[in-house]
Structures are given as structure tokens and as C-alpha cells.
Design an enzyme around this catalytic site. Sequence first.
Site, mmCIF file in Angstrom:
data_model
loop_
_atom_site.group_PDB
_atom_site.id
_atom_site.type_symbol
_atom_site.label_atom_id
_atom_site.label_comp_id
_atom_site.label_asym_id
_atom_site.label_seq_id
_atom_site.Cartn_x
_atom_site.Cartn_y
_atom_site.Cartn_z
ATOM 1 C CG ASP A 488 -2.539 0.715 0.913
ATOM 2 O OD1 ASP A 488 -1.976 1.203 -0.102
ATOM 3 O OD2 ASP A 488 -3.223 0.157 1.999
ATOM 4 C CG ASP A 557 -9.630 2.227 -1.568
ATOM 5 O OD1 ASP A 557 -9.170 0.819 -1.391
ATOM 6 O OD2 ASP A 557 -8.921 2.970 0.299
HETATM 7 C C1 DGJ Z 1 -6.247 1.456 1.778
HETATM 8 C C2 DGJ Z 1 -6.190 0.366 0.717
HETATM 9 O O1 DGJ Z 1 -6.289 0.300 -0.739
HETATM 10 C C3 DGJ Z 1 -7.369 -0.207 1.403
HETATM 11 O O2 DGJ Z 1 -7.593 -0.910 1.064
HETATM 12 C C4 DGJ Z 1 -6.706 -0.688 2.700
HETATM 13 O O3 DGJ Z 1 -5.951 -1.759 2.212
HETATM 14 C C5 DGJ Z 1 -6.387 0.507 3.357
HETATM 15 N N1 DGJ Z 1 -5.624 1.448 2.974
HETATM 16 C C6 DGJ Z 1 -5.441 0.040 4.435
HETATM 17 O O4 DGJ Z 1 -5.495 1.594 5.747
#
Ligand code: DGJ
Length: 747
Positions: A488, A557
Site C-alpha cells: 500500500d 478503494d
Molecule cells: C488503503 C487500501 O486501498 C485499502 O484497501 C486498505 O488496504 C487500507 N489502505 C488499509 O489501511
Amino acid sequence: MKKTLLAAGLAVLMILPAGAAMRRKPKAFTHETVEVPAIEAEIIAISAGNSSLILLADEDRLLYTLHYGSKVADPQEYKGYRTARFTENGNLNYTYPSTGGEFVGVPALHVRYADGNHNTDLRYQSHKTTRSGNVETTEIFLKDYVTLLEVKLIYEAYQKENVLIEHSVITNPGKEPVELLDYASGSMYIEADNYLLTHFHGAWAHEMQVEREMLGYDTKVIESLRGVQATQSQNPSFMLSLNTREFSETGGEVVAGALQWSGNFRLSFTRNESGRVNVLGGISPFASAYPLKKGESFETPGMIWTWSADGAGGASRNLHRWARNYGIYNGGSVNPTLLNSWEGAYFSFTTKTLTDMIDDAASMGLEMFVLDDGWFGNAYPRNGDAAGLGDWQLNTSKIPEGIDYVASYAHDKGLKFGIWIEPEMVNPASELALAHPEWIVQSPGRENYQIRNQWVLDLANPAVQDFIYGVFDSVMQMSPSIDYVKWDCNRIIESFYSNYLSKEQDRFYVDYVQGFYSVMRRIREKYPSVIVQCCSSGGGRVDYGALRYFNEVWTSDDTDAEIRVHVQYATSLIYPACIMGCHVSDVPNHQTRNVTPLKFRFDVACAGRLGMELQPKNLNEAERALADRCITSYKQYRDLVFAGDLYRLASPEDGPWYALMYVSQGKDRAVVFTYSTAFQVRDTGGQPFRLQGLDPARKYKVTELNVDSSCWWGSGRSFSGSFLAGGGFNPVIRHKYDSAIFLLEAE
Ligand code: DGJ
């Protein structure tokens, strides 16, 4: 015909206002020139499958682009080519236009020399072409006779995929250091009556939104200055539909391009008075006047080009094939279906929560469990997003049994196991931030702003590169059962300053990305078979630079299937489905509060790499049964999603339907996805679902999946490819969020 260059040392004529103090003694003009030895004009022809790039090195060694587009049977016919234009004043189509010589415009190369001079005039020296299997590589050597600066242009032509990748190596053999002010990877000239540009803007949870506009007579720039997460607002890719004002999937000439770079980038489209368009693609020069000392070289990232006469669909398929074969780490191979813990558990879980989710994932036929954020940090436990980033030790009060226990539990249930990291970032509330403040990107004496309560680590610093590599390595050491890592990256860079680079801050943005790639290269050497997802808040690093090391991306997301229709459609214009992580989540959707039927959510997610991201315990019996059914049928056709040819049948940008299909290379199997995004009334108009890519003469048995009674009258019967292409395929998907998936099998 011979031209000469005014020699270096040419002084600027300084006209001083009356009374102004004379600061510098002007040098005398010299009229000496450095001679450029003439050559015989030469055509350099590069072909990439069905497309040709024709260059001309003229008698004065100037290198011009004469043609990019359809295949030229005999490139030598271009010998003696003269433009039909009234004048080429300043609008010369130099193949790698530099500031200097007779070129006036947006340059690919702009160098500032130690004496302050901005002029570079590149002249052809030689070229060579080599062939290795499917790839023909042409290297062209250019040199400035005054400053001695050298540029090597490298073209890799992928024959089966019709793709050309261009990049440059700039070398400073002179005695003094120089600064690269602009250093594009590639430059292409396109000539048409008009140009419809398609590109992609967006924001968090709304990435890859299609934008279309006609190019006018000026320079259109697409740029990201976010440092990391560069692609969340703009993607370094585009399509140009030529000689049209309408976007067509199936017909007309299209040139598409994409840059292999994961940081600040700039694509520019200059339509000058000649009507021709010059496209430049490369690293953004913003705050990045890159220093080149004597003897140093700079290698720009690849700019990918493709040309198609079969509309946007043809251009996408070229890019997709190239990406699966060369551009993506293990591209085209099937990545497992999964249950991700994030939206189902967020930061609140115990070992039991995880093992229960693993049990549920196994019983639904999923193939992997991914433990997302929240598993680490002891002094600063990661129980929310305000603490713990940087402290990559297991949180022993949350999971006292250890990661290996959970990972082995998954393996025992027949599932793979994945884990989340965000190694480029640090929370102020962490042991790492206290121990290594010098590793944090921050400008001395100024407030270091936080985004999502975190700061960025300085990947331009080799010590930080070692640390980040070490994070990956040590996480992998926690269990031999880790099969997948979700990488991430949840913020952009602001107020950049690298403590390590000290006075050379102009290197920061470039060295950060190169540092990232160097870490990924080391990771891939040691962990070639681990599946690594490029997450970056969803959609933040979707580019062909990162994809050389990553198997897939977290597409967005936003897991609302209605939003995903648009994001996945736009992503598919440039990137193949095998990289798209697509998850079925809960309703109301956690981002949008929208409620969509579970079947629609599955049918949308099944067009990419299917996953689930919810608490399975919240599904009722009927929902579980539907989930089982959708997952089982997905496994029947997912090889087509990962490696088939994509045909988009209807665009969600243009009407109330979205439809796409993937066809096997042998045209013997296909899967068709159809969706309704609005209520269809009598005056909505006819369905546009004309199937493509099938063999017209073959008969295909059509079966609708995941339902007891089909929404298409022909389901269960066999039809010729020509019938299916002709409009007879008209499933009744009349209501908003109706959807249907059909499997086609040749008899
Ligand atoms: C952002 C990501 O896109 C999500 O899928 C998740 O992993 C969160 N961060 C976790 O903090």
C-alpha cells in the site's frame, strides 16, 4: 548542402538601460562555427507488426520523423520526401526535438550547460538494428557537435503485439556538468485532420474517469506532480482517435501511449500551426533539473506506443497483449480469488476473527485469505490509522499465536495467505519516526504536514531503500506460508526535501522512483514467485513502470459496483483485466452508501480478478449460495479474463449499458458480460450488443451462468459467430443493476 553551427562561446548581446551598472564584461561575438560533416541522406525504418515508424537522417544529419502509422511496404519510397506545407518555419518534426537549432516549440530535450547556454542541436551519427525473437531493437546515436552531448534513442519493436517502446539515454561527455531541464522518453508526430484525445483523470475512490476532448492549436498537458500515488489524479496514458470527432471501439485509426514511470510525469500534445501533433511523454521536469556530471548518463523510462486501424478496441488489445507478454510481472497468469479482511474487519480483529474468515473463505471456494492493515505495532499498536506505520513487528496482543499460525491455518484449509504492508510510510506515532527522523521527507524548519496521519520515507536515500527492502524481507520471514503481499501507499508527497540529497534536491522526485524500482528489483530477485499487489490507496500506482514488478493492482478503494463499472471500463482501455483486483463488498457500500444487488456486484467483479471484501458471516443463506455459484462458475472461464482478447461492446460513458467480452486466442471460447446501469424504458433505444472477435463460421453454444432461468431467449442453444455479431444477441437486462454473464463454447 552543408550547414554550420555558431560556435560555443557566442555571447549574448547585452543592451543596458542608460545608467545601469555594467555587471559583466560582454564577450566579443565570434563567427567561428563548428562544421557538421555532411552525409548521404538515409531512411531508418522501424516496423512493429502492422505499424511503421519512418525516420530520415538528412544530409545535414538532422533526424526527422516522417511517418508513424500503417505499415509501409517499401520505406525507401520515402527517400526524397518533401513536405507539402506552405512553411515549416520552426515546426520541424525532429525525432527528438531539442531546444536549439532551428526548432522552436515544446522540446523533448532541453539542457542547460555550465555557461548558461540552452542550445542543443542533435545530429545523427549512426544506427544499428538487432533482432531477438519477437523484438527488434533499433539504436540511433545522436550528438551535438558543439557541446558534445550525446543522445541514444532506443526503439524496441514488438512484432506480434504491434507495440513500440521508445526511450533515450543522455550522456554528458563534456568537461562541465550540465542540467537536464526537459528529458522526455519519446516523441511522436501524428498527422490527421483532427484528433480526439481520450485520457483519464480522477481522485481517490473515483480513479480512471474518462475525459475526451478535441485537440486545439496549442499544447495540451496531462501531468501529475503528486510524487507517489501519481496515477490517482491523472494516468500516464492516452488514446488519440484520428480524423474523427467520435470515439469508436471498432474502426478508425488510433494511436495510444503509456509511460513506464510511477512518479511525476508529463504527456504533452502540441498541435502547431502545421496542424501536425507532436506527442511527448516522459518524467515531469517539475523541480527536477537533473544534474549530469562529466561522463554521467541518464536513462529515461520507456514510452509505449501502439497504432491500430481497428479503433480503440484494436489499440487496447495491442497494449494488453504486450502487457501480458512483457509488461506485467507474470502477466496473464491466473491470480487466486481471495477474501480480504479490510472492509470485513478493518482494524478490529483477533486471531479468531481471522481464522473464522479463513473458514468462511474456504467454504465459499475462495483460494486465498489476505490479512490487511492492523496486524503490527506494539509500542504504538496499529489499531487505527494514527499509529504504528513503520513498526513492522507483529502486534502480539492482537495475534499472540503469530502470523505463521494464521498463515498455516489458511494453508491447512487449502487457501493461500497474503499480508498487507505500507513500507514507504511512517506515522509520527511510531518507533521508526523517533529513531530515524532523518529518513522522513520534510523541509527543515517547516511544518511537516500529515495526510492520513502519516509521512513519507525518503526512498532517494539508499539507507531507506535498504530499510524498505528489509521490511518486505522480514515480513516474508514471519512465515513460509506467505504467498501474497499487498503493498500500500496512502499519501502524496508535499513540501519535498531529502536530507540525504542535501543540495541536490532537483534529484529528489526522480531518485525516489528509481529507489522504489531498485527495491522492487531486489525483492523480485529473492521472491520471484510471491504475488505482489500494487495497492496505493486503490488506483494510485496504475502504470507500466510499477507493473514490471507487480502482478496486479488494487483498482480502486471504491467497491461500489456502479462506480466500478466506470473505473474498470476506463482502466481496460490501457491495462488488461489480469491486473485488476475487483472485490465484492457489503451493502450499503462503505464508500458511497449505494445499494446494489449481490449478483450485480459479482458480475462486475468477475470481469477482473475476483475477490470478496466483507464479513462472510453477514451473508444470509441465499447470498452464500449465490456467492458459491458465482465463484464456481468464475473458475470455469477466468482463464479468458486473464489471458483472452478483450472486446468492449458498449461503453458506460455513452449509454445505459455496459458490455464486454473476452475471447480465447483460438476463438473457441468466450465469456460475455452485460450490465444495465439505468432503467430501460421503451424509448431507450436498441441494445448495442454485437459480439466481436468470434469466428463467423463457427457455432457457439451460449449458456448463461449463475441463474436458473436465463434472461436471453437463446440461452442453451448454439448460434453462429455471424449471428451473434449481427444483433440477435439481446438479453433482457431492463432494470438498473440487471446483469448477465454468458459462456460461449465452440462446437
Ligand atoms: C488503503 C487500501 O486501498 C485499502 O484497501 C486498505 O488496504 C487500507 N489502505 C488499509 O489501511
